[in-house]
Scaffold this motif. Structure first.
Motif, short mmCIF file in Angstrom:
data_model
loop_
_atom_site.label_atom_id
_atom_site.label_comp_id
_atom_site.label_asym_id
_atom_site.label_seq_id
_atom_site.Cartn_x
_atom_site.Cartn_y
_atom_site.Cartn_z
N ASP A 267 7.84 5.84 0.65
CA ASP A 267 9.17 5.30 0.91
C ASP A 267 9.07 4.38 2.13
O ASP A 267 8.64 4.81 3.21
CB ASP A 267 10.13 6.46 1.19
CG ASP A 267 11.56 6.04 1.39
OD1 ASP A 267 11.83 4.83 1.57
OD2 ASP A 267 12.43 6.93 1.38
N LEU A 268 9.48 3.12 1.97
CA LEU A 268 9.38 2.15 3.07
C LEU A 268 10.27 2.49 4.25
O LEU A 268 10.05 2.00 5.35
CB LEU A 268 9.70 0.74 2.57
CG LEU A 268 8.77 0.15 1.52
CD1 LEU A 268 9.23 -1.24 1.12
CD2 LEU A 268 7.33 0.11 2.01
N ALA B 37 10.41 3.37 -4.98
CA ALA B 37 10.60 3.01 -6.39
C ALA B 37 11.19 1.60 -6.48
O ALA B 37 10.69 0.69 -5.82
CB ALA B 37 11.45 4.04 -7.10
N ALA B 38 12.23 1.40 -7.27
CA ALA B 38 12.74 0.05 -7.56
C ALA B 38 13.21 -0.69 -6.30
O ALA B 38 12.91 -1.87 -6.12
CB ALA B 38 13.88 0.13 -8.58
N ARG B 39 13.94 0.01 -5.42
CA ARG B 39 14.42 -0.66 -4.19
C ARG B 39 13.27 -1.10 -3.31
O ARG B 39 13.28 -2.19 -2.74
CB ARG B 39 15.32 0.28 -3.40
CG ARG B 39 16.74 0.26 -3.86
CD ARG B 39 17.60 1.01 -2.89
NE ARG B 39 18.08 2.19 -3.61
CZ ARG B 39 18.71 3.18 -3.06
NH1 ARG B 39 18.94 3.20 -1.77
NH2 ARG B 39 19.12 4.19 -3.77
N LEU C 269 12.19 -5.03 -2.39
CA LEU C 269 11.99 -5.50 -1.02
C LEU C 269 10.58 -6.09 -0.85
O LEU C 269 10.41 -7.14 -0.23
CB LEU C 269 12.21 -4.35 -0.03
CG LEU C 269 12.32 -4.74 1.43
CD1 LEU C 269 13.59 -5.53 1.68
CD2 LEU C 269 12.29 -3.51 2.31
N ALA C 270 9.59 -5.42 -1.44
CA ALA C 270 8.21 -5.91 -1.34
C ALA C 270 8.06 -7.24 -2.09
O ALA C 270 7.33 -8.12 -1.64
CB ALA C 270 7.24 -4.87 -1.89
N LEU D 290 0.83 -1.20 0.00
CA LEU D 290 0.00 0.00 0.00
C LEU D 290 0.87 1.26 0.00
O LEU D 290 0.60 2.23 -0.73
CB LEU D 290 -0.95 0.00 1.20
CG LEU D 290 -1.86 1.21 1.35
CD1 LEU D 290 -2.80 1.33 0.15
CD2 LEU D 290 -2.66 1.10 2.64
N THR D 291 1.92 1.25 0.80
CA THR D 291 2.84 2.39 0.86
C THR D 291 3.46 2.64 -0.52
O THR D 291 3.51 3.78 -0.99
CB THR D 291 3.95 2.13 1.90
OG1 THR D 291 3.36 1.94 3.18
CG2 THR D 291 4.95 3.27 1.95
N LEU D 292 3.91 1.58 -1.17
CA LEU D 292 4.56 1.73 -2.47
C LEU D 292 3.58 2.16 -3.56
O LEU D 292 3.91 2.98 -4.41
CB LEU D 292 5.27 0.43 -2.86
CG LEU D 292 6.48 0.08 -1.99
CD1 LEU D 292 6.94 -1.34 -2.26
CD2 LEU D 292 7.61 1.09 -2.23
#
Length: 165
Positions: free
Chosen positions: A35-36, A114-116, A120-121, A28-30
Motif C-alpha cells: 500500500d503506497l 490495488a487499483a488506486r 497513482l503509479a 516495487l511496492t505495488l
C-alpha cells in the motif's frame, strides 16, 4: 560569486533522480502487493523521495526562470527556451500533486493499493516520460546551442622542448 543563471543546471539533477527513484520504489511496492500510503519502509522511502523531488523541482524551476531570462537577454531563441520551461513546469506541478495526494492519503489513512495505487503509479510513469522529455530539451539547449554556457578556450600549449642530446 556564482552567477544565478548557473544554479539551475546544478539543481536539475536532484528532481530527476529523486522522481525516478520514487516511481521505481512505488512500482516495487505495488508489485509486492503493498500500500503506497502505508507507514512501512518501501512506501515511506517512495513518499520521501517524491516529496524531496517536488521540493527540488520547485527550486530548479525558480532558478530556471532566472536562467531563461538571462538567456533571452543574451539573444537565445525564446521559443526553444519556453518549450523546456513549459515541460519543466508541467513536471514540477505533477511532482507536487503526486506528493500531496500520497501524503494526504497517508495522513488520512486512505489506502493506495490495488487499483488506486496502480493509477497513482501510472500517473507517475507518465510524469517520468514528461521528465525525460524536459531533460532532453534542456540538454539540447545546453549542448546544441550553448545556452548560458561560458565560452571555453583551450589552454595555451607550451612550446615543445628541443630533444636532449
Amino acid at each position: 560569486m556564482i552567477d544565478l543563471a548557473h544554479i539551475h543546471p546544478m539543481l536539475v539533477h536532484f528532481p530527476i533522480v529523486l522522481f525516478l527513484v520514487a516511481i521505481a520504489v512505488q512500482l516495487l511496492t505495488l508489485v509486492r502487493g503493498g500500500d503506497l500510503s502505508a507507514g512501512a519502509c518501501l512506501p515511506s522511502i517512495g513518499l520521501g523521495a517524491l516529496i524531496l523531488s517536488a521540493l527540488a523541482a520547485v527550486a530548479a524551476a525558480v532558478f530556471g526562470d532566472i536562467a531563461l531570462d538571462h538567456a533571452v537577454e543574451l539573444g537565445f531563441p525564446q521559443d526553444r527556451l519556453e518549450t523546456h520551461q513549459e515541460l519543466g513546469l508541467t513536471t514540477t506541478w505533477l511532482f507536487v500533486a503526486l506528493a500531496m495526494v500520497q501524503g494526504l492519503a497517508r495522513w488520512r489513512r486512505i489506502s493506495l493499493k490495488a487499483a488506486r495505487g496502480w493509477l497513482l503509479a501510472l500517473v507517475g510513469v507518465v510524469g517520468c516520460v514528461i521528465l525525460l522529455l524536459t531533460a532532453y530539451h534542456g540538454g539540447n539547449l545546453v549542448y546544441k546551442i550553448g545556452v548560458n554556457v561560458d565560452a571555453v578556450k583551450p589552454a595555451a600549449q607550451p612550446a615543445p622542448h628541443p630533444p636532449v642530446k
